[in-house]
Design a protein around this motif. Structure first.
Motif, PDB file in Angstrom:
ATOM      1  N   SER A 122      -4.953  -7.517  92.878  1.00  0.00           N
ATOM      2  CA  SER A 122      -3.327  -7.456  93.276  1.00  0.00           C
ATOM      3  C   SER A 122      -3.260  -8.723  94.251  1.00  0.00           C
ATOM      4  O   SER A 122      -3.634  -8.782  95.359  1.00  0.00           O
ATOM      5  N   THR A 123      -2.528  -9.731  93.528  1.00  0.00           N
ATOM      6  CA  THR A 123      -2.335 -10.816  94.377  1.00  0.00           C
ATOM      7  C   THR A 123      -1.213 -10.454  95.496  1.00  0.00           C
ATOM      8  O   THR A 123      -1.263 -11.093  96.613  1.00  0.00           O
ATOM      9  N   VAL A 124      -0.179  -9.635  95.203  1.00  0.00           N
ATOM     10  CA  VAL A 124       0.528  -9.238  96.156  1.00  0.00           C
ATOM     11  C   VAL A 124      -0.209  -8.739  97.520  1.00  0.00           C
ATOM     12  O   VAL A 124       0.051  -8.939  98.708  1.00  0.00           O
ATOM     13  N   HIS A 169      -2.365 -11.256  99.350  1.00  0.00           N
ATOM     14  CA  HIS A 169      -1.225 -12.042  99.899  1.00  0.00           C
ATOM     15  C   HIS A 169      -0.919 -11.236 101.378  1.00  0.00           C
ATOM     16  O   HIS A 169      -0.879 -11.865 102.674  1.00  0.00           O
ATOM     17  N   GLY A 170      -0.740  -9.984 101.368  1.00  0.00           N
ATOM     18  CA  GLY A 170      -0.220  -9.170 102.188  1.00  0.00           C
ATOM     19  C   GLY A 170      -1.702  -8.920 103.214  1.00  0.00           C
ATOM     20  O   GLY A 170      -1.364  -9.373 104.685  1.00  0.00           O
TER      21      GLY A 170
END
Length: 176
Positions: A122-124, A127-128
């Motif tokens: 998951s790129t989200v 990033h988080g």
């Protein structure tokens, strides 16, 4: 000299600093070491939270966690050059401990979540996790600035105190 910080507080402090440094430095190249240091950091946060309820006087949250108003008043006193010396953590330091522990816990949990089926790739979430890690780094820098400032203002080497566990006794005007 009086004993302030017990061996578990001091050891977990330095081990948490080291585990974060290792995680930070290995984030791009050594995934296994990065993950291991993140798990160590998460475990140290959990240990410190438990110790914040069960530990001796100066380790307990009840000794150093103050209301937001007290923290703001203390920060204003710093600006005015009139802040009191605290034997344990001062209100700003106590607030920093809570925020750092929460941010480190969130960073460790988000890193672990990246290994689960739900968030694998998951790129989200990546990033988080990165944003949280950068936030922790910013908090560490602010923490170091606060330690240097308090050390200079109160003529007391707080780094040494966190290594050996002792500080000079309370003087008139100090907060025990």
């Amino acid at each position: 000299m009086i004993r302030v910080w017990d061996p578990l507080v001091r050891g977990s402090h330095w081990a948490l600093a080291a585990s974060f440094a290792v995680a930070w430095l290995t984030s791009k190249n050594w995934e296994g070491l990065h993950a291991a240091s993140g798990y160590v950091a998460g475990g140290l946060v959990a240990l410190r939270v438990v110790w914040g309820f069960l530990g001796p006087r100066y380790a307990r949250f009840t000794q150093f966690v103050r209301s937001p108003g007290t923290v703001i008043d203390y920060l204003r006193a710093i600006k005015d050059g009139s802040e009191s010396r605290y034997i344990g953590h001062n209100p700003a330091g106590g607030a920093m401990i809570v925020v750092l522990l929460a941010a480190m816990a969130a960073t460790a949990v988000s890193g672990w979540l990246l290994t689960t089926d739900a968030f694998w790739g998951s790129t989200v979430m990546q990033h988080g996790h990165s944003l949280l890690a950068h936030g922790v780094l910013a908090l560490v820098v602010a923490h170091l600035v606060g330690v240097v400032l308090a050390s200079l203002r109160h003529r007391e080497n707080l780094v040494r105190a966190m290594v050996v566990g002792v500080k000079r006794p309370s003087e008139p005007g100090d907060v025990a």
